[in-house]
Design an enzyme around this catalytic site. Sequence first.
Site, PDB file in Angstrom:
ATOM      1  CE  LYS A  23      -6.054  15.056   5.060  1.00 36.29           C
ATOM      2  NZ  LYS A  23      -6.506  14.313   3.897  1.00 36.29           N
ATOM      3  CD  GLU A  74       5.320   6.079  11.619  1.00 38.63           C
ATOM      4  OE1 GLU A  74       4.293   6.735  11.915  1.00 38.63           O
ATOM      5  OE2 GLU A  74       5.271   5.017  10.982  1.00 38.63           O
ATOM      6  N   GLY A  78      -3.052  13.043   1.584  1.00 37.05           N
ATOM      7  CA  GLY A  78      -1.651  13.147   2.001  1.00 37.05           C
ATOM      8  C   GLY A  78      -0.687  13.045   0.829  1.00 37.05           C
ATOM      9  NE  ARG A  79      -2.855   7.881  -2.199  1.00 42.46           N
ATOM     10  CZ  ARG A  79      -3.668   7.586  -1.190  1.00 42.46           C
ATOM     11  NH1 ARG A  79      -3.274   7.785   0.063  1.00 42.46           N
ATOM     12  NH2 ARG A  79      -4.866   7.090  -1.414  1.00 42.46           N
ATOM     13  CD  GLU A 122      -0.726   5.854   1.520  1.00 38.22           C
ATOM     14  OE1 GLU A 122      -0.140   5.408   2.515  1.00 38.22           O
ATOM     15  OE2 GLU A 122      -0.781   7.076   1.284  1.00 38.22           O
ATOM     16  CG  HIS A 155      26.541   0.137 -14.347  1.00 36.80           C
ATOM     17  ND1 HIS A 155      27.457  -0.450 -15.194  1.00 36.80           N
ATOM     18  CD2 HIS A 155      26.220   1.328 -14.906  1.00 36.80           C
ATOM     19  CE1 HIS A 155      27.706   0.376 -16.200  1.00 36.80           C
ATOM     20  NE2 HIS A 155      26.959   1.456 -16.056  1.00 36.80           N
ATOM     21  CE  LYS A 180      -1.174   5.079  10.012  1.00 36.20           C
ATOM     22  NZ  LYS A 180      -2.021   6.201   9.638  1.00 36.20           N
TER      23      LYS A 180
HETATM   24  O1  LIG Z   1       0.293  13.720   7.275  1.00 33.18           O
HETATM   25  P1  LIG Z   1      -0.024  12.650   8.249  1.00 33.18           P
HETATM   26  O2  LIG Z   1      -1.404  12.767   8.815  1.00 33.18           O
HETATM   27  O3  LIG Z   1       1.013  12.616   9.352  1.00 33.18           O
HETATM   28  O4  LIG Z   1       0.015  11.262   7.507  1.00 33.18           O
HETATM   29  C1  LIG Z   1       1.186  10.787   6.909  1.00 33.18           C
HETATM   30  C2  LIG Z   1       0.917   9.663   5.969  1.00 33.18           C
HETATM   31  O5  LIG Z   1       0.286   8.597   6.636  1.00 33.18           O
HETATM   32  C3  LIG Z   1      -0.692   7.985   5.792  1.00 33.18           C
HETATM   33  O6  LIG Z   1      -1.949   8.335   6.258  1.00 33.18           O
HETATM   34  C4  LIG Z   1      -0.628   6.515   5.796  1.00 33.18           C
HETATM   35  O7  LIG Z   1       0.661   6.060   5.556  1.00 33.18           O
HETATM   36  C5  LIG Z   1      -0.417   8.607   4.417  1.00 33.18           C
HETATM   37  O8  LIG Z   1      -1.498   8.556   3.584  1.00 33.18           O
HETATM   38  C6  LIG Z   1       0.006   9.975   4.813  1.00 33.18           C
HETATM   39  O9  LIG Z   1       0.620  10.624   3.755  1.00 33.18           O
END
Ligand SMILES: O=P(O)(O)OC[C@H]1O[C@](O)(CO)[C@@H](O)[C@@H]1O
Length: 548
Positions: free
Chosen positions: A212, A218, A273-274, A359, A390, A510
């Site tokens: 987003k 990452e 995002g979620r 979240e 199990h 972060k």
């Molecule tokens: O789509 P982006 O901006 O890379 O964010 C990834 C994820 O990081 C967060 O902002 C925090 O973990 C989530 O809400 C989101 O889904």
Amino acid sequence: MTEAIAVAPLTTAPTWRALSDHYAAVKDATLRDLFATDPERAPRFTVEGAGLVLDYSKNRITAETMALLFQLAEERQLAACRDAMFRGDRINTTENRAVLHSALRAPADAVIEVDGRNVVPDVHDVLDRMASFADRVRAGNLIGHTGQPIRNVVNIGIGGSHLGPEMAYLALRPYSARDMRFRFVANVDGAAFTEATHDLDPAETLFVVSSKTFTTQETMSNAHLARQWLIERLGDERAVAKHFVAVSTNAQKVAEFGIDTANMFAFWDWVGGRYSLPSAIGLSTMLAVGPENFRAMLAGFADMDVHFRTAPLQQNLPVILGLLSVWYADFFSVATQAVLPYAQNLARFPAYLQQLQMESCGKSVDLERRRVDFATSAVLWGEPGTDGQHSFYQLLHQGTHLVPADFIGFLQPLSPLAAPHDLLMANLFAQAEGLAFGRTLAEVEASGVSAADAPFRVMEGNRPSNMLLADRLDPRTLGALIALYEHRVFVQGAIWGIGPFDQWGVELGKVLAGKIASELTATSAPDLQHDASTNALIQRYRNARHQS
Ligand SMILES: O=P(O)(O)OC[C@H]1O[C@](O)(CO)[C@@H](O)[C@@H]1O
């Protein structure tokens, strides 16, 4: 409209007090007794909507419990909050945004406005672009830099830009293009990228960089690894243009990364995002299952949106599930809740729901900035049945913690190997029965177990569960199921008066990681100003790093 609907502190609400008194009166009632005294209990507590059946009769509730919970929902203005969300009001007040994931699955002729602009045509434009791109790729007509058709798709993203696409791909794998390969990379650990790509031919590989913000550490790290991997193997920087597409709200960052914005699929800041799987974030899923199945999934989401908006509270699946979560978290003080899908294809559904639930509702300050004096989200976890039986079900049956569970099952098998389905479903129904009714000492002894051994084999029972059934795990059902949980989260947020659409709690880690990263790699010894433990850990890592 930018204001959340103001509500009084939850624990001062008249119905909250009534619920506290009611809890004291019913907390020791057993499901055995409740079922024995009410032959109508199962039909009374079974509702249907959007192709899903919910039997919630095996909960520690009476008709009065539900009446009070519905009254609480009225008192907390749940319907008004819901309508404000669907209307596009800026109900995400802590980020000053509208919350319109529902617009992502609205029919093309719907009108949903943000700041006076109807966003539905924009949604359908992107969907149409995704569809023609997906058709091209799936037909083998997207040609890579060396002239070979694209056959592998690697989604790079994390959190909401990963969990939904991966979960939905796995759920709908029988509907996917079996002659293509789909991989998902999230973790910043290089092992994730290595494992996802070690057997792929770069000449046939497309990377979908999903973010987003297009700034997430990452994802950017993995996207750079991908770029390097491709260029090293194809020997030409220009290959990037044919092997990368982006999904983002941030065109500027996409261009800075080196992806032509003509190869970008957009979405908008009013998609959390979620909640973003039904947006362009679902591109890798669409590439796998095709536009028609993806649209069927959107139709399932929309079915549940309509149900949530229009069904009376008493018949409303997300409302009932949300209220039950509140009941257990705040009155029974349960700390965790399990989701147990009896479907191998839903293996990643609990992980997906973890972000959605925790979240969103892992908050301790309400929208009026008050520290809450009640419990908010339980920890959500789970694994598919029968595997979990199990491992951790022992604790569910005989442990000291009360863990309400959602069981999910399908009347028709998804696999062509239909024979084991009876056994799968037998286990599903048996677990819910066993948890609810257990086995008394007398029953254990009557089965021939000695008095000395019998206490170890007693199951107290009275362990609550919901049973969700659908006809078949198909795209439409999956959409409805996801939207059910989205709206369950909304209901909890509204009752608790918290903001379920921000995630400030993720930020501190972060910021700290950014600082520590520079300390780990600094060439001269950094002046470490952390606590003694963190300083020592950094130092230990630096020593190992410089020795290797
Ligand atoms: O789509 P982006 O901006 O890379 O964010 C990834 C994820 O990081 C967060 O902002 C925090 O973990 C989530 O809400 C989101 O889904």
